[in-house]
Design a protein around this motif. Structure first.
Motif, PDB file in Angstrom:
ATOM      1  N   THR A   1      89.163  61.575  44.838  1.00  0.00           N
ATOM      2  CA  THR A   1      89.950  62.624  44.272  1.00  0.00           C
ATOM      3  C   THR A   1      89.404  63.889  44.037  1.00  0.00           C
ATOM      4  OG1 THR A   1      89.547  62.113  42.025  1.00  0.00           O
ATOM      5  CG2 THR A   1      91.383  60.940  43.072  1.00  0.00           C
ATOM      6  N   ARG A   2      87.912  63.880  43.963  1.00  0.00           N
ATOM      7  CA  ARG A   2      87.172  65.250  43.644  1.00  0.00           C
ATOM      8  C   ARG A   2      86.538  65.740  44.820  1.00  0.00           C
ATOM      9  NH1 ARG A   2      88.448  68.200  39.415  1.00  0.00           N
ATOM     10  NH2 ARG A   2      89.427  66.734  37.739  1.00  0.00           N
TER      11      ARG A   2
ATOM     12  N   TRP B   1      87.521  69.370  45.222  1.00  0.00           N
ATOM     13  CA  TRP B   1      86.840  70.447  44.008  1.00  0.00           C
ATOM     14  C   TRP B   1      85.301  70.380  44.505  1.00  0.00           C
ATOM     15  CZ3 TRP B   1      82.386  69.615  40.784  1.00  0.00           C
ATOM     16  CH2 TRP B   1      82.422  70.310  39.734  1.00  0.00           C
TER      17      TRP B   1
ATOM     18  N   ASP C   1      85.401  73.420  46.806  1.00  0.00           N
ATOM     19  CA  ASP C   1      85.591  74.722  46.523  1.00  0.00           C
ATOM     20  C   ASP C   1      84.364  75.084  45.371  1.00  0.00           C
ATOM     21  OD1 ASP C   1      87.923  74.800  47.626  1.00  0.00           O
ATOM     22  OD2 ASP C   1      89.341  74.075  46.060  1.00  0.00           O
ATOM     23  N   HIS C   2      83.961  74.096  44.529  1.00  0.00           N
ATOM     24  CA  HIS C   2      82.958  74.453  43.498  1.00  0.00           C
ATOM     25  C   HIS C   2      81.605  75.038  44.127  1.00  0.00           C
ATOM     26  CE1 HIS C   2      80.683  74.212  39.701  1.00  0.00           C
ATOM     27  NE2 HIS C   2      79.872  73.392  40.433  1.00  0.00           N
TER      28      HIS C   2
ATOM     29  N   ALA D   1      78.852  66.011  41.379  1.00  0.00           N
ATOM     30  CA  ALA D   1      79.187  67.224  40.599  1.00  0.00           C
ATOM     31  C   ALA D   1      78.478  68.274  40.104  1.00  0.00           C
ATOM     32  CB  ALA D   1      80.340  66.769  39.285  1.00  0.00           C
TER      33      ALA D   1
ATOM     34  N   VAL E   1      93.094  65.961  38.096  1.00  0.00           N
ATOM     35  CA  VAL E   1      92.958  67.369  39.096  1.00  0.00           C
ATOM     36  C   VAL E   1      94.160  68.170  38.702  1.00  0.00           C
ATOM     37  CG1 VAL E   1      93.284  68.018  41.570  1.00  0.00           C
ATOM     38  CG2 VAL E   1      91.675  66.026  40.823  1.00  0.00           C
TER      39      VAL E   1
ATOM     40  N   GLY F   1      93.823  70.091  35.872  1.00  0.00           N
ATOM     41  CA  GLY F   1      92.875  71.241  35.961  1.00  0.00           C
ATOM     42  C   GLY F   1      91.363  70.968  35.214  1.00  0.00           C
TER      43      GLY F   1
ATOM     44  N   ASP G   1      87.745  70.071  34.484  1.00  0.00           N
ATOM     45  CA  ASP G   1      86.492  70.143  35.206  1.00  0.00           C
ATOM     46  C   ASP G   1      85.822  68.689  36.083  1.00  0.00           C
ATOM     47  OD1 ASP G   1      83.290  70.461  35.570  1.00  0.00           O
ATOM     48  OD2 ASP G   1      83.910  72.624  35.139  1.00  0.00           O
ATOM     49  N   GLY G   2      85.455  69.061  37.265  1.00  0.00           N
ATOM     50  CA  GLY G   2      85.067  67.766  37.769  1.00  0.00           C
ATOM     51  C   GLY G   2      83.751  67.286  37.233  1.00  0.00           C
TER      52      GLY G   2
ATOM     53  N   HIS H   1      85.144  64.914  34.418  1.00  0.00           N
ATOM     54  CA  HIS H   1      85.795  63.814  34.897  1.00  0.00           C
ATOM     55  C   HIS H   1      84.954  62.811  35.430  1.00  0.00           C
ATOM     56  CE1 HIS H   1      88.613  62.255  38.335  1.00  0.00           C
ATOM     57  NE2 HIS H   1      88.556  61.320  37.261  1.00  0.00           N
TER      58      HIS H   1
END
Length: 413
Positions: free
Chosen positions: A39-40, A43, A46-47, A101, A165, A168, A170-171, A174
């Motif tokens: 699921t991340r 993220w 993009d991160h 992450a 997600v 919003g 933060d990964g 999470h």
């Protein structure tokens, strides 16, 4: 003979019911890490500002890490015993969920994912080896259900991750919180795992060794199933959109149908194995998967394509669990044979999406799934390789669907 009685040589007595529950939850915890991480992935892209190509390179690293480190699992299990090895490796696998992450760039992400995959593969080998030990003690098939619990775990991880997600979150938060939670759960459940140990005179397996020939043959059967699984999960939505002309929302249903039918069939698969035996179950599954693959290859509208992917999920669902079960009963070191099969199947999962894309680029996605259909026929042809070794004690009883006779050494519930 009671579940607490002594079992095969080299295996300490254990309560089969308690051990079965512990290993089932361990499989679910392992799957929850996978589902959470999935699921991340957007993220992380993009991160770190990754291009699709860079992300693809990073996502190859878990499979590479698994293939490199899985051969070490047998040596760790030999040195520490089954319970301690599972506690260590499952705990490491849960803990490293937090690492991706925290990566500041692509090189560190690749390194963290190599570690991520390496711990995943080693824990996978130990879980399956202990699952085979419990299956032998109970005298009936449980491996399909254990892998079904892994699928349940992935759904749990996704069920927690998707709302995180959307909120919003933060990964880093999470993944860190989930890592800590799963480490604790894993440590608790591992206390009930069987403490399988080698015989005193048994030599430690080598750190790295080629898989035994029997494992390669069994792995070839698993290769066919995992190729169909990897290709379907990665390409089903694209197929629905580009070939069957479905909307994006309908295209997403194809993956849901495939995943849910495969998870459900795994949870129910042990019933089929007990009634039909491993060989007949895999052959029947191969025929169902072949019908599903052919339906996908010929489909030009959404409904038959979705039905085809669902049949593929049902048909291949029990193959990999039964491959691990068969490998675990071949040779003196079950974990080494299981690692060999796992290496072959991980390789299949690694090459399948790219192979399907390459064939599609040269011809079409319909031709690609024609290739998948041919490979699922390999399940029908190769099912006999999963026939139990007649020299082993519990294997024939499990695989034939006939309950082990009283006093055979395989105690039931």
């Amino acid at each position: 003979m009671t579940p607490q009685s002594a079992g095969p040589a080299g295996r300490a007595p254990f309560d089969a019911r308690r051990a079965h529950r512990a290993i089932a939850v361990a499989f679910a915890v392992h799957g929850a890490v996978t589902g959470t991480f999935a699921t991340r992935i957007p993220w992380l892209k993009d991160h770190l500002g990754l291009s699709p190509g860079a992300l693809g390179l990073a996502l190859v690293c878990p499979a590479l890490g698994s293939m490199l480190l899985m051969p070490l699992a047998g040596r760790l299990m030999h040195r520490l015993g089954g319970r301690a090895a599972l506690r260590l490796l499952l705990g490491m696998w849960c803990a490293v969920l937090a690492l991706p992450a925290l990566a500041p760039g692509l090189p560190w992400l690749c390194l963290s994912l190599l570690t991520f995959g390496g711990t995943a593969g080693m824990a996978d080998v130990v879980m399956n080896a202990l699952g085979v030990a419990v299956e032998d003690r109970k005298g009936r098939s449980i491996m399909s259900g254990l892998h079904g619990m892994w699928s349940v775990g992935t759904l749990f991880g996704a069920a927690v991750g998707v709302p995180a997600v959307h909120a919003g979150l933060d990964g880093r938060v999470h993944l860190g919180v989930m890592a800590a939670l799963l480490v604790v759960i894993g440590a608790v459940v591992c206390s009930g795992a069987p403490d399988v140990r080698p015989e005193p005179e048994q030599e430690a397996p080598p750190r790295f060794a080629l898989p035994p020939r029997s494992a390669l043959a069994i792995g070839a059967v698993g290769f066919c199933a995992v190729f169909a699984e990897g290709g379907s999960s990665d390409w089903c939505a694209v197929y629905l959109r580009d070939v069957a002309h479905a909307s994006p929302a309908i295209a997403a249903v194809a993956y849901t149908a495939f995943s849910c039918t495969m998870a459900s069939a795994r949870l129910l698969g042990d019933l089929a194995v007990r009634r039909l035996g491993a060989v007949a179950t895999v052959r029947a599954g191969g025929l169902v998967a072949t019908a599903g693959g052919a339906l996908v290859a010929l489909a030009r509208t959404p409904a038959p394509a979705i039905a085809g992917f669902a049949l593929l999920g049902v048909g291949i669902s029990v193959v990999v669990p039964l491959c691990f079960a068969a490998a675990g009963r071949r040779g003196p070191v079950p974990s080494q044979a299981i690692a060999g099969v796992a290496t072959v199947t991980y390789t299949s999962g690694l090459v399948a999406p790219a192979a399907i894309g390459g064939v599609a680029g040269a011809s079409s996605l319909s031709v690609s799934f024609g290739l998948v259909t041919v490979l699922t026929l390999g399940l029908v042809a190769g099912a006999g390789l999963l026939r139990p070794d007649p020299v082993k004690g519990a294997g024939p009883a499990v695989a034939s669907g006939v309950p082990a006779p009283t006093g055979s050494g395989a105690a039931g519930e």
